[in-house]
Design a protein around this motif. Structure first.
Motif, PDB file in Angstrom:
ATOM      1  N   UNK A  20       0.853  -1.186   0.000  1.00 21.74           N
ATOM      2  CA  UNK A  20       0.000   0.000   0.000  1.00 21.74           C
ATOM      3  C   UNK A  20       0.891   1.238   0.000  1.00 21.74           C
ATOM      4  N   UNK A  21       0.310   2.343  -0.423  1.00 24.62           N
ATOM      5  CA  UNK A  21       1.024   3.618  -0.424  1.00 24.62           C
ATOM      6  C   UNK A  21       0.300   4.549   0.543  1.00 24.62           C
ATOM      7  N   UNK A  22       1.068   5.168   1.455  1.00 20.87           N
ATOM      8  CA  UNK A  22       0.519   6.051   2.479  1.00 20.87           C
ATOM      9  C   UNK A  22       1.126   7.437   2.334  1.00 20.87           C
ATOM     10  N   UNK A  23       0.326   8.459   2.655  1.00 15.04           N
ATOM     11  CA  UNK A  23       0.748   9.846   2.503  1.00 15.04           C
ATOM     12  C   UNK A  23       0.486  10.602   3.805  1.00 15.04           C
ATOM     13  N   UNK A  24       1.436  11.448   4.176  1.00 12.62           N
ATOM     14  CA  UNK A  24       1.262  12.331   5.321  1.00 12.62           C
ATOM     15  C   UNK A  24       2.126  13.569   5.090  1.00 12.62           C
ATOM     16  N   UNK A  25       1.964  14.565   5.942  1.00 10.36           N
ATOM     17  CA  UNK A  25       2.744  15.794   5.767  1.00 10.36           C
ATOM     18  C   UNK A  25       2.714  16.633   7.038  1.00 10.36           C
ATOM     19  N   UNK A  29      -4.225   5.636 -11.281  1.00  7.57           N
ATOM     20  CA  UNK A  29      -3.975   6.921 -11.920  1.00  7.57           C
ATOM     21  C   UNK A  29      -2.655   7.517 -11.450  1.00  7.57           C
ATOM     22  N   UNK A  30      -2.133   8.433 -12.252  1.00  2.44           N
ATOM     23  CA  UNK A  30      -0.871   9.090 -11.962  1.00  2.44           C
ATOM     24  C   UNK A  30      -1.152  10.350 -11.141  1.00  2.44           C
ATOM     25  N   UNK A  31      -1.080  10.231  -9.818  1.00  2.57           N
ATOM     26  CA  UNK A  31      -1.378  11.334  -8.906  1.00  2.57           C
ATOM     27  C   UNK A  31      -0.155  12.228  -8.728  1.00  2.57           C
ATOM     28  N   UNK A  32      -0.417  13.495  -8.478  1.00  2.00           N
ATOM     29  CA  UNK A  32       0.637  14.491  -8.321  1.00  2.00           C
ATOM     30  C   UNK A  32       0.818  14.811  -6.847  1.00  2.00           C
ATOM     31  N   UNK A  33       2.064  14.808  -6.399  1.00  2.00           N
ATOM     32  CA  UNK A  33       2.404  15.130  -5.018  1.00  2.00           C
ATOM     33  C   UNK A  33       3.267  16.384  -5.024  1.00  2.00           C
ATOM     34  N   UNK A  34       2.828  17.386  -4.275  1.00  2.00           N
ATOM     35  CA  UNK A  34       3.576  18.631  -4.140  1.00  2.00           C
ATOM     36  C   UNK A  34       3.247  19.193  -2.759  1.00  2.00           C
ATOM     37  N   UNK A  35       4.210  19.752  -2.085  1.00  2.00           N
ATOM     38  CA  UNK A  35       3.944  20.295  -0.759  1.00  2.00           C
ATOM     39  C   UNK A  35       2.890  21.395  -0.803  1.00  2.00           C
ATOM     40  N   UNK A  55      -6.882  12.068 -12.019  1.00  2.00           N
ATOM     41  CA  UNK A  55      -5.704  12.071 -11.153  1.00  2.00           C
ATOM     42  C   UNK A  55      -5.906  13.065 -10.010  1.00  2.00           C
ATOM     43  N   UNK A  56      -5.431  12.698  -8.846  1.00  2.00           N
ATOM     44  CA  UNK A  56      -5.539  13.537  -7.656  1.00  2.00           C
ATOM     45  C   UNK A  56      -4.255  14.330  -7.446  1.00  2.00           C
ATOM     46  N   UNK A  57      -4.370  15.385  -6.659  1.00  2.00           N
ATOM     47  CA  UNK A  57      -3.189  16.096  -6.200  1.00  2.00           C
ATOM     48  C   UNK A  57      -3.197  16.062  -4.683  1.00  2.00           C
ATOM     49  N   UNK A  58      -2.089  15.593  -4.099  1.00  2.40           N
ATOM     50  CA  UNK A  58      -1.923  15.566  -2.657  1.00  2.40           C
ATOM     51  C   UNK A  58      -0.979  16.703  -2.270  1.00  2.40           C
ATOM     52  N   UNK A  77      12.370  15.087  -3.705  1.00  2.00           N
ATOM     53  CA  UNK A  77      12.201  16.115  -4.718  1.00  2.00           C
ATOM     54  C   UNK A  77      11.086  17.065  -4.317  1.00  2.00           C
ATOM     55  N   UNK A  78      10.940  18.117  -5.095  1.00  2.94           N
ATOM     56  CA  UNK A  78       9.889  19.098  -4.824  1.00  2.94           C
ATOM     57  C   UNK A  78       8.542  18.664  -5.373  1.00  2.94           C
ATOM     58  N   UNK A  79       8.545  17.614  -6.161  1.00  2.00           N
ATOM     59  CA  UNK A  79       7.362  17.215  -6.903  1.00  2.00           C
ATOM     60  C   UNK A  79       7.506  15.738  -7.237  1.00  2.00           C
ATOM     61  N   UNK A  80       6.406  15.007  -7.234  1.00  2.29           N
ATOM     62  CA  UNK A  80       6.447  13.600  -7.653  1.00  2.29           C
ATOM     63  C   UNK A  80       5.113  13.228  -8.280  1.00  2.29           C
ATOM     64  N   UNK A  81       5.150  12.238  -9.139  1.00  2.17           N
ATOM     65  CA  UNK A  81       3.936  11.637  -9.669  1.00  2.17           C
ATOM     66  C   UNK A  81       3.967  10.159  -9.299  1.00  2.17           C
ATOM     67  N   UNK A  82       2.883   9.694  -8.691  1.00  2.00           N
ATOM     68  CA  UNK A  82       2.838   8.334  -8.161  1.00  2.00           C
ATOM     69  C   UNK A  82       1.576   7.642  -8.665  1.00  2.00           C
ATOM     70  N   UNK A  83       1.730   6.464  -9.229  1.00  2.00           N
ATOM     71  CA  UNK A  83       0.569   5.679  -9.644  1.00  2.00           C
ATOM     72  C   UNK A  83      -0.051   5.035  -8.413  1.00  2.00           C
TER      73      UNK A  83
END
Length: 156
Positions: free
Chosen positions: A2-7, A111-117, A130-133, A99-105
């Motif tokens: 699984x892929x988990x996201x936090x910030x 889908x290819x989601x975008x990760x940016x702070x 696609x989502x943006x986190x 990195x400052x930016x990532x795209x994660x399936x």
């Protein structure tokens, strides 16, 4: 896996419990509970993405402290999307990617989601599901129909 996201964990930052109304009596208690919560969901084969501000304040410059917190993170892979408070000590940790930016399936359609702070108005494949986190805005904005604030101040 699984892929988990936090910030915005802000490990070691003495003022964050007060500034963000986090329910902790000390920054040590906050750090312990954040790690405990991660360990409850992130499995040994999982990916953990931290979207910025891993550690902050004077303790964030203490290599021993920052390494100690990093070593306690769960998951097989640990990734950092750089936030505005990530110091050189944090950037030098052995992240699997940084990195400052990532795209994660991820997700039900892979889908290819975008990760940016930082929150964005639009991003690659936004029109295709696609989502943006993001984070940075703490609890002040949770997101929109296809962007999600993944900060600890929104999701505990």
């Amino acid at each position: 896996m699984a892929i988990w996201y936090t910030a915005d964990t802000h490990f070691g930052y003495e003022n964050v419990p007060r500034f963000c109304q986090r329910p902790f009596s000390s920054v040590a208690q906050m750090g312990d509970e954040l790690l405990e919560n991660m360990w409850k969901v992130v499995g040994p084969e999982d990916q953990l993405w931290i979207l910025g501000d891993f550690a902050f304040g004077p303790r964030a410059k203490d290599r021993g402290f920052v390494n100690g917190v990093f070593d306690k993170l769960p998951g097989a892979e640990k990734h950092l999307v750089i936030g505005n408070h990530d110091s050189e000590v944090t950037l030098q940790l052995p992240w699997n990617s940084i990195g400052h930016f990532a795209e994660v399936r991820d997700g039900p359609q892979n889908q290819l989601n975008t990760l940016c702070y930082y929150p964005m108005i639009t991003w690659n494949h936004a029109c295709c599901g696609a989502l943006q986190f993001f984070c940075h805005v703490r609890e002040n904005w949770q997101g929109s129909r296809n962007s999600v604030n993944v900060g600890v101040d929104v999701w505990d």
